[in-house]
Design a protein around this motif. Structure first.
Motif, PDB file in Angstrom:
ATOM      1  N   GLU A   1       0.836  -1.202   0.000  1.00  0.00           N
ATOM      2  CA  GLU A   1       0.000   0.000   0.000  1.00  0.00           C
ATOM      3  C   GLU A   1       0.871   1.252   0.000  1.00  0.00           C
ATOM      4  N   ILE A   2       0.385   2.300  -0.703  1.00  0.00           N
ATOM      5  CA  ILE A   2       1.151   3.541  -0.831  1.00  0.00           C
ATOM      6  C   ILE A   2       0.240   4.728  -0.556  1.00  0.00           C
ATOM      7  N   GLY A   3       0.773   5.685   0.171  1.00  0.00           N
ATOM      8  CA  GLY A   3       0.139   6.986   0.314  1.00  0.00           C
ATOM      9  C   GLY A   3       1.110   8.051  -0.157  1.00  0.00           C
ATOM     10  N   ALA A   4       0.595   9.139  -0.708  1.00  0.00           N
ATOM     11  CA  ALA A   4       1.465  10.194  -1.232  1.00  0.00           C
ATOM     12  C   ALA A   4       0.831  11.556  -0.997  1.00  0.00           C
ATOM     13  N   ILE A   5       1.680  12.563  -0.848  1.00  0.00           N
ATOM     14  CA  ILE A   5       1.234  13.939  -0.623  1.00  0.00           C
ATOM     15  C   ILE A   5       2.011  14.857  -1.555  1.00  0.00           C
ATOM     16  N   ASP A   6       1.307  15.752  -2.234  1.00  0.00           N
ATOM     17  CA  ASP A   6       1.953  16.793  -3.036  1.00  0.00           C
ATOM     18  C   ASP A   6       2.112  18.049  -2.194  1.00  0.00           C
ATOM     19  N   VAL A   7       3.329  18.611  -2.193  1.00  0.00           N
ATOM     20  CA  VAL A   7       3.609  19.825  -1.426  1.00  0.00           C
ATOM     21  C   VAL A   7       4.369  20.797  -2.320  1.00  0.00           C
ATOM     22  N   PRO A   8       4.265  22.089  -2.055  1.00  0.00           N
ATOM     23  CA  PRO A   8       5.086  23.041  -2.821  1.00  0.00           C
ATOM     24  C   PRO A   8       6.558  22.835  -2.500  1.00  0.00           C
ATOM     25  N   ALA A   9       7.391  23.002  -3.508  1.00  0.00           N
ATOM     26  CA  ALA A   9       8.820  22.762  -3.311  1.00  0.00           C
ATOM     27  C   ALA A   9       9.461  23.807  -2.408  1.00  0.00           C
ATOM     28  N   HIS A  10       8.886  25.018  -2.374  1.00  0.00           N
ATOM     29  CA  HIS A  10       9.470  26.098  -1.573  1.00  0.00           C
ATOM     30  C   HIS A  10       8.363  26.780  -0.761  1.00  0.00           C
ATOM     31  N   PRO A  11       7.836  26.125   0.254  1.00  0.00           N
ATOM     32  CA  PRO A  11       6.734  26.736   1.017  1.00  0.00           C
ATOM     33  C   PRO A  11       7.145  28.006   1.739  1.00  0.00           C
ATOM     34  N   GLN A  12       8.431  28.151   2.034  1.00  0.00           N
ATOM     35  CA  GLN A  12       8.880  29.340   2.751  1.00  0.00           C
ATOM     36  C   GLN A  12       8.748  30.605   1.907  1.00  0.00           C
ATOM     37  N   ARG A  13       8.570  30.453   0.596  1.00  0.00           N
ATOM     38  CA  ARG A  13       8.402  31.628  -0.255  1.00  0.00           C
ATOM     39  C   ARG A  13       7.023  32.263  -0.104  1.00  0.00           C
ATOM     40  N   TYR A  14       6.095  31.529   0.510  1.00  0.00           N
ATOM     41  CA  TYR A  14       4.731  32.039   0.678  1.00  0.00           C
ATOM     42  C   TYR A  14       4.513  32.659   2.057  1.00  0.00           C
ATOM     43  N   GLY A  15       5.561  32.752   2.836  1.00  0.00           N
ATOM     44  CA  GLY A  15       5.450  33.337   4.165  1.00  0.00           C
ATOM     45  C   GLY A  15       6.340  32.596   5.139  1.00  0.00           C
ATOM     46  N   GLY A  16       6.475  33.155   6.345  1.00  0.00           N
ATOM     47  CA  GLY A  16       7.323  32.540   7.343  1.00  0.00           C
ATOM     48  C   GLY A  16       6.780  31.197   7.798  1.00  0.00           C
ATOM     49  N   LEU A  17       7.637  30.181   7.839  1.00  0.00           N
ATOM     50  CA  LEU A  17       7.220  28.858   8.284  1.00  0.00           C
ATOM     51  C   LEU A  17       7.048  28.849   9.798  1.00  0.00           C
ATOM     52  N   PRO A  18       6.062  28.104  10.297  1.00  0.00           N
ATOM     53  CA  PRO A  18       5.823  28.087  11.744  1.00  0.00           C
ATOM     54  C   PRO A  18       6.891  27.294  12.475  1.00  0.00           C
ATOM     55  N   ALA A  19       7.039  27.596  13.756  1.00  0.00           N
ATOM     56  CA  ALA A  19       7.925  26.819  14.613  1.00  0.00           C
ATOM     57  C   ALA A  19       7.182  25.576  15.080  1.00  0.00           C
ATOM     58  N   PRO A  20       7.862  24.458  15.231  1.00  0.00           N
ATOM     59  CA  PRO A  20       7.196  23.226  15.668  1.00  0.00           C
ATOM     60  C   PRO A  20       6.881  23.274  17.157  1.00  0.00           C
ATOM     61  N   THR A  21       5.658  23.631  17.488  1.00  0.00           N
ATOM     62  CA  THR A  21       5.283  23.787  18.895  1.00  0.00           C
ATOM     63  C   THR A  21       4.214  22.800  19.333  1.00  0.00           C
ATOM     64  N   VAL A  22       3.823  21.866  18.447  1.00  0.00           N
ATOM     65  CA  VAL A  22       2.783  20.905  18.805  1.00  0.00           C
ATOM     66  C   VAL A  22       3.325  19.942  19.851  1.00  0.00           C
ATOM     67  N   PRO A  23       2.610  19.657  20.953  1.00  0.00           N
ATOM     68  CA  PRO A  23       3.092  18.696  21.950  1.00  0.00           C
ATOM     69  C   PRO A  23       3.382  17.351  21.301  1.00  0.00           C
ATOM     70  N   GLY A  24       4.528  16.784  21.706  1.00  0.00           N
ATOM     71  CA  GLY A  24       4.909  15.503  21.147  1.00  0.00           C
ATOM     72  C   GLY A  24       5.616  15.613  19.811  1.00  0.00           C
ATOM     73  N   ASP A  25       5.845  16.838  19.338  1.00  0.00           N
ATOM     74  CA  ASP A  25       6.489  17.040  18.055  1.00  0.00           C
ATOM     75  C   ASP A  25       7.933  16.572  18.118  1.00  0.00           C
ATOM     76  N   PRO A  26       8.386  15.775  17.136  1.00  0.00           N
ATOM     77  CA  PRO A  26       9.731  15.228  17.202  1.00  0.00           C
ATOM     78  C   PRO A  26      10.836  16.241  16.986  1.00  0.00           C
ATOM     79  N   SER A  27      10.509  17.479  16.648  1.00  0.00           N
ATOM     80  CA  SER A  27      11.557  18.466  16.434  1.00  0.00           C
ATOM     81  C   SER A  27      11.752  19.344  17.663  1.00  0.00           C
ATOM     82  N   ALA A  28      11.290  18.893  18.827  1.00  0.00           N
ATOM     83  CA  ALA A  28      11.421  19.685  20.043  1.00  0.00           C
ATOM     84  C   ALA A  28      12.877  19.760  20.480  1.00  0.00           C
ATOM     85  N   ARG A  29      13.120  20.575  21.486  1.00  0.00           N
ATOM     86  CA  ARG A  29      14.491  20.825  21.922  1.00  0.00           C
ATOM     87  C   ARG A  29      15.164  19.563  22.465  1.00  0.00           C
TER      88      ARG A  29
END
Length: 763
Positions: free
Chosen positions: A598-626
């Motif tokens: 089984e396969i799942g796929a997502i299309d995303v813009p190649a440069h999302p940062q060009r459309y505005g500032g990207l958010p900081a990862p602040t969701v609880p349990g987010d793997p990019s935490a400190r």
């Protein structure tokens, strides 16, 4: 002292194409559990050596086949337990829906194994459910992308397909008007998407309940400028053979016959391509809608999709040259839609009209009207209409839909058909005594009730999904996912673009967090652990979208039951940094569950940062935490929700005297090395990870929470980039080690020191 985290170096993908700064991170979970938590894992398993960390300029290496667990290829999806779901519409002689049928009123028969035992029987009234539905689901956070839309799905999702490939340009304008009328009469809150089929399939508007967006999308799809319709060669005034005969040339009949043979072959070739493109589009729509639960509707506005090319006795030297049948391709596309529970409602764009052979606007008709070729042209047009509508009828019947044809009220016909199908019976069974031979198994639904008409899918292919998945090459499946016109939804997941690590990031670099629900993955238990075998692909498309570069990574790993329980609540997360080329506009992330295919796929813009500032990862349990995330006094399954997990592949301890040491698990081993002694590093580790929640009192480690009455049980879990895991327990008479990531002898004195601190002993 300070702690620092290190990630993957720059990598390269296939064909030597640089995947600049494609750094991948795995999660280190540091947690402390209270007494009621699960017991620690058993004795240490025989570890499997992981490959060394890749050097700069090389792709992340996957584990060799020999290092994969022996149980990784066993899929929980077994042919003996494949569930077959049937949506049955019951109507009376006036087309009114019949409610109140019971399980005994509907009997299901499998062509090759007799009557079946239903494991599910439910009457679903979508309109009533929509009225009773509560608030709409929350919107996705900024810059989060999903392959399954989050719009309310209280009503069956409906796709409107403008088939410009098989519809004359003139008739496309009438189709656009019919589509507008249909959209205006839809019930409120109906999720609708608008697709356009030219030589490729495009999403003009993804699922939305906003009428203004839908009307704008319909207007846009009605101006395609594409038409794949090609007249039959004997009815084409521009053909060389017809021109030669109409203008009275003295060309020998044998030469004209040869030219006609060539024109028939050319016509067949063009029609072959058109049918292939149409069938591929249906397959892509099936993959796109397969991840949505329940019944789905496809409103297919089209003019001509013939099921075969008939032999000709009055054109060319060989009557059977250029003749062919497309029934196999039609059935294959229909069955793909059926398996995805998509009911197709074909709409004949020709509506109610007379034969074009009588139209003086046709230049060829002005020459043939009343002549010997007129009867043949009239017969061929009538035959083409019958064949096209036969194709539409077959697809509709195979999928449980209805054809709208021979009427000028196409919008009203479609609306009536959807209203009729808004209430249906959902039946499901596990085929008994069925042979999974890959053949088509016909389904028959019967009722003892008199005057009841039943509409439902015709059958299914008895394919062994696990066996097919084992034969297929993962890279080939991922490449096909990149080629598909639409992203697949068999595995539903999200990808969120967040701000990168500013200390190491490159210009235009984006960090992505993937979150994959584990209920769509094959995770098999083995010796207290869980085996996961999945692959990630990044498809980097060229500006025109006609080709792509493929970069793959193996996300396979073995995890403990506590980690698996946490994933069940919060999903499996993975994080990586990516720098797309400046000219790229689109990326596709594809996730493959290897055992099931089984396969799942997502299309995303190649440069999302060009459309505005990207958010900081602040969701609880987010793997990019400190990296300095504190330990938690809750069971592992809840730890991810209560406190951020930590994304690191090493921990660095430093002093002002420029001495440092590293606790490192980037390669195939958990080790400790450097010129800073453990008498300084271990207390720093204890203070950062354990002391924030616990302290020593009367020689015992107790919680900082005065109301807590449970004795803490401390454990640390480390995940290497290659997917191996090491668990270090602090509860017993000495540090306990388990998992498949080996602990080097250089690290055991470090954890001996930490163990003593956890037991309030003086090292």
């Amino acid at each position: 002292m300070c702690l620092a985290g290190n990630g993957w170096p720059e990598a390269k993908g296939m064909n030597g194409c640089s995947m600049r700064a494609a750094r991948f991170f795995l999660v280190l979970a540091l947690f402390c559990t209270s007494a009621p938590a699960q017991a620690p894992p058993g004795p240490q398993q025989n570890p499997t050596s992981s490959p060394p960390a890749p050097s700069a300029g090389t792709p992340p290496q996957t584990s060799p086949a020999a290092t994969q667990p022996a149980f990784a290829s066993t899929a929980p999806i077994k042919t003996s337990t494949r569930l077959i779901t049937i949506d049955v519409i019951a109507t009376d002689s006036h087309g009114n829906t019949i409610c109140g049928l019971t399980r005994d009123d509907l009997q299901v028969f499998d062509q090759r194994s007799g009557q079946q035992k239903l494991v599910r029987f439910e009457f679903i009234d979508t309109l009533a459910n929509a009225k009773a539905a509560g608030a709409a689901p929350p919107r996705l956070p900024p810059y989060m992308f999903s392959n399954v839309q989050s719009v309310p799905m209280t009503l069956p999702p409906t796709v409107i397909l403008m088939d410009a490939l098989n519809t004359d340009i003139v008739k496309q304008m009438q189709v656009r008007r019919d589509m507008i009328l249909f959209v205006k009469t839809l019930p409120p809150d109906t999720p609708v998407a608008v697709f356009l089929l030219g030589h490729t399939l495009h999403i003009v508007q993804n699922f939305t309940t906003d009428p203004s967006l839908l009307l704008a999308a319909v207007n846009q799809s009605g101006r395609s400028g594409v038409s794949g319709i090609v007249p039959m060669p004997q009815d084409d005034a521009d053909n060389v053979s017809n021109s030669m005969q109409n203008f009275g040339t003295n060309t020998p009949e044998s030469v004209i016959a040869s030219i006609e043979d060539f024109e028939k072959e050319e016509y067949e070739m063009l029609l072959d391509e058109r049918v292939k493109e149409t069938a591929d589009a249906m397959q892509a729509i099936a993959k796109f809608l397969g991840g949505y639960t329940g019944r789905k509707n496809l409103i297919w506005f089209s003019e001509s999709f013939p099921i075969w090319i008939e032999p000709t006795t009055d054109f060319g030297s060989d009557p059977f040259m250029g003749s062919t049948s497309y029934s196999g391709k039609v059935r294959e596309a229909a069955y793909a839609l059926t398996d995805a529970r998509v009911a197709v409602y074909p709409v004949d764009a020709r509506a109610l009209e007379g034969p074009s052979a009588f139209s003086a606007s046709n230049p060829f008709n002005r020459q043939t009207l009343g002549g010997p070729g007129f009867a043949g042209a009239l017969r061929r047009e009538d035959s083409l209409r019958i064949d096209s509508q036969a194709t539409m009828d077959e697809v509709a019947q195979d999928t449980g839909g209805i054809t709208c044809k021979n009427t000028n009220d196409l919008a009203g016909c479609v609306k009536g058909a959807l209203n009729q199908s808004s209430a249906y019976y959902e039946l499901a069974y596990y085929p008994e005594n069925a042979k999974w031979d890959g053949r088509f198994h016909k389904i028959t639904v019967k009722t003892p009730q008199k005057g009841v008409k039943l509409s439902y899918r015709r059958g299914y292919f008895a394919t062994d999904a696990a066996a097919l998945a084992q034969k297929a090459k993962p890279d080939d499946l991922l490449k096909q996912s990149c080629r598909d016109a639409l992203p697949g939804t068999a595995i539903a997941f999200t990808a969120q673009a967040v701000g990168p690590d500013k200390t190491t990031s490159q210009p235009d670099e984006t960090r992505y967090i993937l979150n994959i629900p584990v209920d769509s993955l094959s995770l098999n238990p083995f010796g207290g652990l869980r085996s996961l075998n999945i692959r990630l692909a990044i498809c980097e498309y060229t500006p025109k979208g006609d080709s792509f570069h493929l970069f793959t990574r193996d996300l396979s790993r073995t995890v403990t039951e506590p980690v698996y329980e946490s994933w069940k609540t919060h999903g499996m997360r993975d994080l990586f940094d990516y720098v797309a080329k400046p000219e790229n506009q689109r990326l596709r992330f594809a996730v493959l569950d290897v055992p099931s295919g089984e396969i799942g796929a997502i299309d995303v813009p190649a440069h999302p940062q060009r459309y505005g500032g990207l958010p900081a990862p602040t969701v609880p349990g987010d793997p990019s935490a400190r990296a300095s995330a504190p330990a938690s006094a809750v069971p592992p399954a809840a730890a991810a929700a209560a406190h951020p997990q930590t994304v690191m592949s090493s921990m660095t301890f430093k002093t002002t005297a420029d001495k440092s040491s590293v606790l490192d698990w980037r390669s195939g081993m958990l080790s400790y090395h450097g010129d800073l002694g453990i008498e300084l590093a271990a207390p720093a580790f204890f203070e950062k990870v354990v002391a924030v929640k616990y302290h020593c009192q009367a020689g015992t480690l107790v919680s900082n929470d005065a109301d807590s009455r449970t004795a803490p049980k401390v454990a640390f879990e480390f995940h290497s980039p290659a997917g191996a895991t090491a668990i270090v327990e602090m509860t017993g008479e000495a540090p306990g080690y388990s998992g498949n990531l080996p602990v080097d002898a250089s690290a055991t004195p470090f954890f001996d020191y930490v163990w003593k601190l956890c037991h309030c002993q003086q090292p």
